[in-house]
Every structure is written in C-alpha cells, then in structure tokens.
Motif scaffolding. Sequence first.
Motif: not given
Length: 332
Positions: A143-150, A231-241, A264-272
């Motif tokens: 929820r907090d880092r991934g922001g998963v939505r329906p 594995l991500l879409t161009p605007r996808g989010t990776l959460v590293v646990v 993350s500063l150099f890509t549209g993907q969010r690596l968190r």
Amino acid sequence: MKAMKAIVQDAYGPADVLRLGDADRPEIGDEEVLVEVRAAAVDPGVWVLMTGRPYLMRAAGFGLRRPKVAVRGRDVAGVVAAVGARVTRFQPGQEVYGTCESGSYAEYARARQSRLAPKPADLTFEQAAAVPVSGMTALQAVRDRGGVRPGQRVLVIGASGGVGSFAVQIAKADGASVTGVCGATNAGLVRSLGADDVIDYAHGEIDRDGRRYDVVVDTAGNRPLSLLRRLLTPRGTLVVVGGGHTAYRFTGGMGRTFRAPLLSLFTGQRLRPLMSRERAEHLEELTRLVESGAVTPVIDRVYPLAAVPDAIRHLAGGHPGGKVVVAVPGTA
C-alpha cells in the motif's frame, strides 16, 4: 531482580551461539508494557542480529563485538503482565500482539505501547505471533510503497515466505491480479492465498514469458535490479524488501536498496526500497484484514522455546511455506 527463562546470546555466530538459560526479567518504562510471552516468530532479521552480518548492521548501533541485546526475537503475542505509569491503551490480563524491545524468545518481553495492539480474538497466540513483522512489512510494501490499486497486475517474488504470503493476500484484498513466484512445492499454498497465477522459479528466470507488471514486490533479495526492471511496465513500481541478510559480508544485499532510488532519477519507473516501520495503526489495520477474512497467517512449523536454534536453521536453510513460530510455555 526476578529471573526468567530465555534464549540468550553472548557472541555473534551461527545458531550454535544461542542457548536456553536464565536472564533478568525486563524492567519497563512509563510508556512500556511487560508481556508474558506465549508465542514468538522467526524472521530474517533474527538471523542478521544472530550472525552479526552484514557488518554494516553492527555499525548501526547493534553492537560492534557482541550484540547489545542478548535475547533475540521481535514478534510477540502474549498476555499483559504489567504496564508503565503512562500506559493508557492496555491493562494487565489483556491479550496483545506486536513487536518488542527486549527480545521475545523469553518468558517475558518489554514492548512500547505504540507497537502493540489487542490480539485478534479468532487467532491463537501462535497465529498472532506470525503477523507483526511480516504483516506490517507486507502492508507497507503493497500500500504505502507499491500504491497498489484495483485492476493492477502485481508480482510478488518470494510469495510463499513470511512477507510474501501476506503481500499476496493484501494485494488481492486491494483488488489486484496477483502472480506469485515460488518453488513448485509451495505453488498450491500460494494459489490458496488467492494468487491468480504462480511462476516456478526453478523452470527458468522469472522474466522468461515477457509479462509486465504494474507493481513488483521483491522479498527474495537475490535478483539484480536490471532483471527486476524488465518485469515492470514503463511506469511501474518496484518495491525492494529487505535483502540485508544475503550476499556480502559488509553490506549484505543492501546495495540494491541504496542503488534503487538513484536509478529512479533516470527512468519513468519507480524503484522504491522499503524500510518498514512498526506502529500500532498498522497492527490495527492487519487486525481488520484478519477479522474480515481477507488475510490469514500461514504457519510452516511451530518449535518449542528450547528449539529456537533449530527454528532459525530451518528458516535459513530452506523455503518455509509461511512463518516459523516459537511457542513459549506459560509461566503461571
């Protein structure tokens, strides 16, 4: 000062450094609670503090030559034995669960009231002890880092483990289509948790079919960021646990944690990266998910207190399906 039975550790090393012995019962502060422990759980953080690796952990204040806290264990479920002068949320005799300050592989543990919640009534102490560390980590990852939505596509790597088994269920509860990555022996378990699909990592690398996901939650910690990004879409989010318990002596797997936000500063993907926080409100949300039937803690094995070294070896040496739990006999 009263004594209690506990699993104590005098030096860093393998599970052999742990022994059942006598320890002083913890003294509580004004905003702390003394919990009579009925169950605890094992997570990779226990292995890190036991071995003292990665060495970066020692420099962070856990003890350079030996652990500052001699008793291991963070997850706790039990009964309130005493409360501090400024504790307002709990009273003696109340069943609680959460995380503790003094080590839960013991008959008694000291915990902040801000890191405890009433134990869900329908859970046993063993089930409740399986929830706090892994459940709170999964909740924040999804929820907090991934922001998963329906409607989103979510991939959970390490889906049969402690954090992964909660992440699958929480993502499904939030309306996502979930794919889990695990070994063949745990595929049935992951499907039973609600996964729409399962990838067996033994049959090739997990990006082999070209599928892309809106959110990837990586709990395994052993794959490079370059592969995870594929594995991500161009605007996808990776959460590293996590990952601190793998690979290198000095940094463990934390190198990915440090590099992810820079990439993350150099890509549209969010690596968190995720640095999990332990708060009562997270436990209360997990209680709501448990009581609604959306989340069920999965227990792989239960060990007695004296067998904590075997419990840690089991976690470190294989791929448990769910949580490894420690049962603590009552003191009454």
